[in-house]
Design a protein around this motif. Structure first.
Motif, PDB file in Angstrom:
ATOM      1  N   LEU A  90      -5.164  10.110  -6.377  1.00 55.80           N
ATOM      2  CA  LEU A  90      -6.082  10.392  -5.280  1.00 55.80           C
ATOM      3  C   LEU A  90      -5.842  11.780  -4.685  1.00 55.80           C
ATOM      4  N   ASP A  91      -4.598  12.194  -4.675  1.00 57.14           N
ATOM      5  CA  ASP A  91      -4.236  13.481  -4.072  1.00 57.14           C
ATOM      6  C   ASP A  91      -4.976  14.657  -4.703  1.00 57.14           C
ATOM      7  N   ARG A  92      -5.406  14.505  -5.939  1.00 52.53           N
ATOM      8  CA  ARG A  92      -6.128  15.589  -6.613  1.00 52.53           C
ATOM      9  C   ARG A  92      -7.456  15.878  -5.925  1.00 52.53           C
ATOM     10  N   TYR A  93      -8.050  14.848  -5.316  1.00 52.54           N
ATOM     11  CA  TYR A  93      -9.372  14.988  -4.702  1.00 52.54           C
ATOM     12  C   TYR A  93      -9.317  14.932  -3.179  1.00 52.54           C
ATOM     13  N   LEU A  94      -8.390  14.141  -2.640  1.00 53.25           N
ATOM     14  CA  LEU A  94      -8.246  14.006  -1.186  1.00 53.25           C
ATOM     15  C   LEU A  94      -6.778  14.220  -0.824  1.00 53.25           C
ATOM     16  N   PRO A  95      -6.323  15.436  -0.788  1.00 54.34           N
ATOM     17  CA  PRO A  95      -4.914  15.672  -0.460  1.00 54.34           C
ATOM     18  C   PRO A  95      -4.603  15.289   0.983  1.00 54.34           C
ATOM     19  N   GLY A  96      -3.362  14.850   1.198  1.00 60.75           N
ATOM     20  CA  GLY A  96      -2.902  14.577   2.550  1.00 60.75           C
ATOM     21  C   GLY A  96      -3.167  13.186   3.061  1.00 60.75           C
ATOM     22  N   THR A  97      -3.552  12.240   2.189  1.00 55.57           N
ATOM     23  CA  THR A  97      -3.827  10.880   2.665  1.00 55.57           C
ATOM     24  C   THR A  97      -2.556  10.079   2.890  1.00 55.57           C
ATOM     25  N   GLY A  98      -1.453  10.482   2.285  1.00 57.58           N
ATOM     26  CA  GLY A  98      -0.229   9.702   2.366  1.00 57.58           C
ATOM     27  C   GLY A  98      -0.096   8.671   1.269  1.00 57.58           C
ATOM     28  N   ILE A  99      -1.159   8.457   0.498  1.00 59.71           N
ATOM     29  CA  ILE A  99      -1.118   7.531  -0.647  1.00 59.71           C
ATOM     30  C   ILE A  99      -1.657   8.254  -1.876  1.00 59.71           C
ATOM     31  N   GLY A 100      -1.340   9.512  -1.978  1.00 56.80           N
ATOM     32  CA  GLY A 100      -1.909  10.338  -3.038  1.00 56.80           C
ATOM     33  C   GLY A 100      -1.507   9.948  -4.432  1.00 56.80           C
ATOM     34  N   ASP A 101      -0.461   9.083  -4.587  1.00 56.18           N
ATOM     35  CA  ASP A 101      -0.047   8.677  -5.930  1.00 56.18           C
ATOM     36  C   ASP A 101      -0.939   7.579  -6.496  1.00 56.18           C
ATOM     37  N   ARG A 102      -1.752   6.931  -5.667  1.00 54.60           N
ATOM     38  CA  ARG A 102      -2.670   5.900  -6.165  1.00 54.60           C
ATOM     39  C   ARG A 102      -3.762   6.562  -7.009  1.00 54.60           C
ATOM     40  N   THR A 103      -4.116   5.926  -8.137  1.00 53.62           N
ATOM     41  CA  THR A 103      -5.159   6.505  -8.991  1.00 53.62           C
ATOM     42  C   THR A 103      -6.532   5.968  -8.596  1.00 53.62           C
ATOM     43  N   LEU A 104      -7.562   6.668  -9.019  1.00 57.46           N
ATOM     44  CA  LEU A 104      -8.920   6.195  -8.758  1.00 57.46           C
ATOM     45  C   LEU A 104      -9.175   4.858  -9.443  1.00 57.46           C
ATOM     46  N   GLU A 105      -8.601   4.675 -10.621  1.00 59.36           N
ATOM     47  CA  GLU A 105      -8.782   3.396 -11.313  1.00 59.36           C
ATOM     48  C   GLU A 105      -8.159   2.256 -10.522  1.00 59.36           C
ATOM     49  N   GLN A 106      -7.015   2.487  -9.898  1.00 54.24           N
ATOM     50  CA  GLN A 106      -6.403   1.452  -9.067  1.00 54.24           C
ATOM     51  C   GLN A 106      -7.262   1.152  -7.847  1.00 54.24           C
ATOM     52  N   LEU A 107      -7.907   2.157  -7.292  1.00 47.45           N
ATOM     53  CA  LEU A 107      -8.834   1.909  -6.185  1.00 47.45           C
ATOM     54  C   LEU A 107     -10.015   1.076  -6.666  1.00 47.45           C
ATOM     55  N   LEU A 108     -10.534   1.378  -7.837  1.00 48.36           N
ATOM     56  CA  LEU A 108     -11.675   0.647  -8.379  1.00 48.36           C
ATOM     57  C   LEU A 108     -11.343  -0.819  -8.637  1.00 48.36           C
ATOM     58  N   SER A 109     -10.130  -1.090  -9.104  1.00 50.40           N
ATOM     59  CA  SER A 109      -9.753  -2.444  -9.510  1.00 50.40           C
ATOM     60  C   SER A 109      -8.986  -3.204  -8.434  1.00 50.40           C
ATOM     61  N   HIS A 110      -8.909  -2.677  -7.224  1.00 52.54           N
ATOM     62  CA  HIS A 110      -8.212  -3.333  -6.106  1.00 52.54           C
ATOM     63  C   HIS A 110      -6.727  -3.551  -6.422  1.00 52.54           C
ATOM     64  N   THR A 111      -6.113  -2.616  -7.105  1.00 48.49           N
ATOM     65  CA  THR A 111      -4.679  -2.720  -7.400  1.00 48.49           C
ATOM     66  C   THR A 111      -3.905  -1.535  -6.818  1.00 48.49           C
ATOM     67  N   ALA A 112      -4.479  -0.858  -5.831  1.00 51.30           N
ATOM     68  CA  ALA A 112      -3.825   0.310  -5.241  1.00 51.30           C
ATOM     69  C   ALA A 112      -2.858  -0.058  -4.125  1.00 51.30           C
ATOM     70  N   GLY A 113      -2.768  -1.341  -3.784  1.00 48.33           N
ATOM     71  CA  GLY A 113      -1.821  -1.765  -2.757  1.00 48.33           C
ATOM     72  C   GLY A 113      -2.275  -1.467  -1.343  1.00 48.33           C
ATOM     73  N   LEU A 114      -3.575  -1.449  -1.100  1.00 47.50           N
ATOM     74  CA  LEU A 114      -4.108  -1.141   0.233  1.00 47.50           C
ATOM     75  C   LEU A 114      -4.582  -2.411   0.928  1.00 47.50           C
ATOM     76  N   THR A 115      -4.608  -2.385   2.249  1.00 46.27           N
ATOM     77  CA  THR A 115      -5.063  -3.534   3.028  1.00 46.27           C
ATOM     78  C   THR A 115      -6.558  -3.752   2.833  1.00 46.27           C
ATOM     79  N   THR A 116      -6.990  -4.952   3.176  1.00 43.57           N
ATOM     80  CA  THR A 116      -8.412  -5.276   3.057  1.00 43.57           C
ATOM     81  C   THR A 116      -9.256  -4.390   3.956  1.00 43.57           C
ATOM     82  N   MET A 117      -8.813  -4.183   5.170  1.00 44.95           N
ATOM     83  CA  MET A 117      -9.559  -3.388   6.143  1.00 44.95           C
ATOM     84  C   MET A 117      -8.598  -2.463   6.883  1.00 44.95           C
ATOM     85  N   THR A 118      -9.122  -1.395   7.427  1.00 42.84           N
ATOM     86  CA  THR A 118      -8.313  -0.490   8.238  1.00 42.84           C
ATOM     87  C   THR A 118      -7.761  -1.253   9.445  1.00 42.84           C
ATOM     88  N   PRO A 119      -6.457  -1.291   9.616  1.00 36.68           N
ATOM     89  CA  PRO A 119      -5.882  -2.009  10.762  1.00 36.68           C
ATOM     90  C   PRO A 119      -6.464  -1.506  12.080  1.00 36.68           C
TER      91      PRO A 119
END
Length: 529
Positions: free
Chosen positions: A163-192
């Motif tokens: 993710l960092d390649r496209y949105l630097p500075g998120t703090g989760i830049g090691d997550r890939t776009l494919e992990q975001l697509l497949s819900h395997t990026a380790g993120l919460t369901t909704m913004t706390p």
């Protein structure tokens, strides 16, 4: 506005009702070219290219031609698909009445095309139509995923990039776009701390102050709206324009989905919450999704959702290559052997096992509205259902429509005929006992041996002898094909007369009568011939 084509077309527009008449500044055969077309803030040039007003956009492929949809009828005797249509209407009517949904619409697809449509209930004093807009909630994610994969195929991004390649500075830049697509990026369901879509608007930043991280990337599946909000932000960063505009031009317009977008039109249905103990309604407010738009902000129509189901069944209209769609439909986790509760996910598409088959699609729910699409890509059937209530229309209602279509369109099975099966396998059939526990063996037409516990819900295991064992040589073991004993050897022990007296399987012994049988020289295992 200039068309980016080399023809030098020049476009002007004037409103004509709800449409826009688009004229080119050149003449063909002595007549000015005129094409009536509108799509939100898009115009279509007479040369066939779609353009945004005020935006010099890259051309896309032409609009997919849409066959006229069968129109809904309230008369059970005048249904598309005849008796099958009558069954579909009956099931839709029950869904609306028993679910207490103010209005519902449904579509059924056969051979990859919409073959039946139906509506029930009321919207604004009249019946809903195929052009009535409903919010589709998380079904939006499938659209966002298709757009991401389209940009990937065009070389504008790579899904294995961090993710960092496209949105630097998120703090989760090691997550890939494919992990975001497949819900395997380790993120919460909704913004706390965010109450959208139930109350209040969506967050301006889906990762507010670094929140939203649940676990390490790839550790497990966890459905995440946050992940899709980030994918929308990636698209906007790459294209330097709103996600909704890119989606409209790159996906919706080529598919002819004119009633789909983030803003409701005049024919939009109101969203309702139905009182749990009384037949009354409470209006649900539409909250601004803001950064969550790519996760669940779309409105659509029954007609457009039917077109989307056709897309999922393979009519891609050059929006995606069929191989890319097949890649998206491949679940990251799903049993291929038995029906299971729950589901698997591919890339923006949900997969479920239903009656031994794998279906893909996505449900969507947002206050005031529910929607579901399921398609069977192997049989090329599908079903759509939408309604304007917060409850009462579960994804299983679409499965019910799909079941009717599947049952009515199944090809005839092959005629049964007796088989010439090897005697050394036939004499294994019947009851066997593992201690006091009864089992049964039966032969199937393909020569496999079915070993199944009696009076239990355990899944059977199938065994097949090697091909050479079906000839004149009766010796040989049996190898497990599936179930609990896949790959294991089933050994047959025979008495002095050659009759099977015991079976051995992974240390367990099966006999013809309850209780153990002692190992004696009278019992000899079959050996390979």
């Amino acid at each position: 506005m200039d068309c980016p084509a080399s023809t030098g077309c020049y476009l002007t527009s004037r409103p004509v009702g709800d449409c826009v008449t688009v004229r080119s500044g050149r003449e063909v055969d002595g007549r000015e070219q005129v094409l009536a077309a509108s799509f939100g803030n898009l115009l279509q040039c007479a040369c066939g290219r779609w353009l945004s007003r005020g935006v010099r956009a890259r051309p896309t492929t032409g609009v997919s031609p849409m066959a006229p949809l069968p129109q809904p009828s309230a008369d059970p005797t005048a249904q598309p698909m005849g008796g099958t249509g009558k069954l579909l209407l009956s099931r839709l009517a029950r869904a609306q009445a028993l679910g207490r949904v103010p209005s519902v619409a449904g579509c059924a697809l056969v051979e990859g095309r919409t073959a039946w449509t139906g509506v029930r209930g009321r919207v604004g004093g009249g019946s809903p139509t195929l052009d009535t807009q409903y919010r589709i909630g998380s079904l939006t994610k499938s659209f966002t995923a298709v757009l991401v994969m389209r940009l990937r195929d065009r070389g504008e991004l790579r899904t294995n990039d961090p993710l960092d390649r496209y949105l630097p500075g998120t703090g989760i830049g090691d997550r890939t776009l494919e992990q975001l697509l497949s819900h395997t990026a380790g993120l919460t369901t909704m913004t706390p701390g965010c109450d959208w879509p139930y109350s209040g608007q969506g967050p301006a930043d889906p990762l507010r102050r670094g929140a939203g991280v649940l676990c390490a990337a790839g550790e497990r599946f966890h459905y995440s709206n946050v992940g899709y909000a980030l994918l929308g932000a990636v698209i906007e960063r790459i294209r330097q324009e709103p996600w909704a505009d890119v989606l409209a031009r790159e996906v919706l317009a080529p598919l002819g989905m004119r009633g789909t977008g983030t803003d409701p039109g005049a024919e939009a249905a109101p969203g309702w919450s139905v009182h749990p103990w009384a037949p009354t309604l409470v209006a649900e407010e539409v909250q601004d999704a803001r950064a969550m738009a790519a996760a669940g902000a779309l409105w659509s129509t029954p007609a457009d959702l039917a077109r989307w189901a056709e897309f999922l069944l393979g009519d891609c209209a050059e929006v995606l290559h069929p191989d890319t769609l097949a890649e998206m439909a491949e679940p990251t986790r799903l049993s291929a052997h038995e029906d299971e509760p729950g589901a698997g996910f591919g890339l923006g598409l949900q997969a479920v096992r239903h009656q031994g088959r794998t279906l893909i699609g996505h449900p969507g729910g947002i206050p005031g509205f529910l929607a579901t699409i399921w398609v069977d890509r192997e049989r090329r059937t599908g079903a759509v259902i939408v309604g304007n209530a917060s409850t009462g229309l579960s994804p299983s209602r679409a499965l019910e429509l799909l079941d009717i279509v599947g049952e009515q369109t199944l090809p005839l099975p092959d005629e049964w005929a007796p088989q010439n099966l090897p005697p050394h396998l036939l004499d294994l059939t019947g009851y066997w006992y593992q201690g006091p526990r009864p089992h049964a063996i039966q032969m199937e037409a393909d020569g496999s041996v079915l070993l199944q516990p009696v009076s239990t819900r355990t899944k059977p295991s199938r065994f097949r002898a090697p091909a050479s064992r079906f000839g004149t040589t009766p010796q040989g073991g049996l190898t497990g094909l599936d179930g609990a004993y896949v790959g294991e050897e089933l050994r047959v022990l025979r008495d002095q007369d050659g009759r099977p007296a015991a079976l051995e399987l992974t240390g367990a012994r099966f006999t013809r009568v309850p209780g153990p049988v002692p190992s004696t020289p009278a019992l000899s295992p079959e050996v390979s011939g």
